[in-house]
Design an enzyme around this catalytic site. Structure first.
Site, PDB file in Angstrom:
ATOM      1  N   TYR A  63       0.828  -1.194   0.000  1.00  0.00           N
ATOM      2  CA  TYR A  63       0.000   0.000   0.000  1.00  0.00           C
ATOM      3  C   TYR A  63       0.873   1.260   0.000  1.00  0.00           C
ATOM      4  O   TYR A  63       1.433   1.652   1.009  1.00  0.00           O
ATOM      5  CB  TYR A  63      -0.931   0.026   1.204  1.00  0.00           C
ATOM      6  CG  TYR A  63      -1.840  -1.177   1.328  1.00  0.00           C
ATOM      7  CD1 TYR A  63      -2.197  -1.943   0.221  1.00  0.00           C
ATOM      8  CD2 TYR A  63      -2.348  -1.561   2.564  1.00  0.00           C
ATOM      9  CE1 TYR A  63      -3.032  -3.041   0.339  1.00  0.00           C
ATOM     10  CE2 TYR A  63      -3.193  -2.648   2.699  1.00  0.00           C
ATOM     11  CZ  TYR A  63      -3.525  -3.396   1.587  1.00  0.00           C
ATOM     12  OH  TYR A  63      -4.350  -4.487   1.716  1.00  0.00           O
ATOM     13  N   HIS A 150       0.516 -12.262   1.278  1.00  0.00           N
ATOM     14  CA  HIS A 150      -0.315 -11.348   0.507  1.00  0.00           C
ATOM     15  C   HIS A 150      -0.361 -11.722  -0.976  1.00  0.00           C
ATOM     16  O   HIS A 150       0.656 -11.724  -1.663  1.00  0.00           O
ATOM     17  CB  HIS A 150       0.255  -9.938   0.658  1.00  0.00           C
ATOM     18  CG  HIS A 150      -0.686  -8.842   0.257  1.00  0.00           C
ATOM     19  ND1 HIS A 150      -0.279  -7.523   0.116  1.00  0.00           N
ATOM     20  CD2 HIS A 150      -2.013  -8.847  -0.029  1.00  0.00           C
ATOM     21  CE1 HIS A 150      -1.315  -6.787  -0.223  1.00  0.00           C
ATOM     22  NE2 HIS A 150      -2.378  -7.566  -0.333  1.00  0.00           N
TER      23      HIS A 150
END
Length: 338
Positions: A63, A150
């Site tokens: 992010y 992830h």
């Protein structure tokens, strides 16, 4: 008329004693998701979540090329460490970008940040250990509660051979409390539940009012193995975020099919009879299943965080869920194992 579980009920998160409330804050927006957050806006987001009773925060190196971790860590620095749960992720290393050119941004990956850094997939043991060390540095914290592998969609074997054994090692050493995986699909998450000793998974977009696919594979497997589930992307990227879907509604980041818009309208019609709204149902729907510990919501302003947290304040009555089931708009809840 009876209600389902209390909306403010704490539930176990993993097997190591962590607990979470019904709503967590996914802080991708702090990494300038879609657009840069103004300097007078982002510092108010985490405090607003805290004031609304949200004390689970989820982030990732991905992010904003590390920016979200930096901003989250700074925002949490004065919060009591024992009072919140923090998860971040492994699988993408953030490195200096030797090819950076002034003015380049990462918007092709959805983040409006400079590309002085770049991400590189690495699901190896060494990659996991380095990722954890880097995340601790960016967060400015002394520990991470939960680590999630992830998006290993194209790296299943590497994750099984490298990342998960490394996370097991970190958990056994007490470096982390729990570990798992976070993905936008349920099939591979189900295999991870069955083939590893993870105790948490985060499933995005696959257990919502419009897509209950995870109820066929992931949720039964999680129930059988004692694995906690966090559900994200409950608005399916937009169609469920408003009381009525607009004509240009999006579903899973594309234009919503007309049949899904019509289905959402039918859900809204039934909900209105009970004084409820589609966003309220979208947020509370996943926690009807006992394996779902929390629902993780994103937000890019203090006002949006407060609004989102409020969607869990008033329980949806069981009669409304039953009417939606009878109309064939949602699947009948099944909590049996495989």
């Amino acid at each position: 008329m009876t209600d389902t579980n209390s909306v403010d009920e704490l539930r176990a998160y993993g097997r190591a004693g962590l607990t979470v409330g019904p709503i967590g804050y996914g802080v991708a927006a702090l990494g300038n998701l879609y657009r840069a957050m103004p300097a007078d806006v982002w510092p108010g987001c985490v405090p607003a979540a805290w004031d609304a009773g949200v004390q689970y925060f989820d982030v990732a190196p991905h992010y904003g090329l590390g920016l979200a971790e930096e901003r989250l860590g700074g925002s949490l620095r004065n919060m009591p460490r024992e009072e919140y749960v923090l998860s971040t992720k492994v699988g993408r290393l953030i490195e200096p970008n030797p090819d950076y050119r002034p003015g380049d941004t990462d918007i092709d990956n959805l983040f409006d940040v400079s590309t002085t850094r770049r991400r590189r997939f690495d699901f190896s043991r060494d990659g996991v250990l380095r990722s954890v060390e880097d995340s601790l540095t960016r967060l400015g914290l002394d520990r991470i509660d939960v680590l999630l592998v992830h998006d290993p969609d194209e790296h299943e074997r590497e994750a099984l051979d490298g990342a998960f054994p490394a996370l097991e090692e970190l958990r056994s050493q007490g470096v982390i409390r729990s570990y798992g995986a976070g993905m936008n699909q349920s099939a591979m998450l189900t295999r991870f539940v069955e083939q590893t000793d993870l105790d948490i998974v985060m499933c995005a977009g696959r257990y919502t009012l419009l897509d209950q696919g995870a109820e066929r594979d992931l949720l039964p497997a999680a129930a059988a193995r004692g694995v906690s589930v966090a559900v994200a992307a409950v608005f399916n990227s937009g169609i469920l975020a408003t009381e009525r879907p607009p004509a240009e509604a999006t579903y899973d980041y594309g234009r919503a099919p007309l049949e899904l818009i019509a289905r959402t309208e039918r859900i809204a019609d039934i909900a209105a009879g009970y004084g409820a709204t589609v966003p309220q149902l979208a947020v509370q729907f996943p926690r009807r299943h006992p394996s779902v510990s929390t629902v993780v919501l994103g937000a890019d302003s203090a006002a949006q965080i407060t609004r989102n947290a409020g969607l869990g304040d008033v329980p949806v009555p069981d009669d409304l869920w039953r009417e939606l089931e009878d109309a064939g708009l949602i699947a009948r809840l099944s909590t049996e194992g495989p």
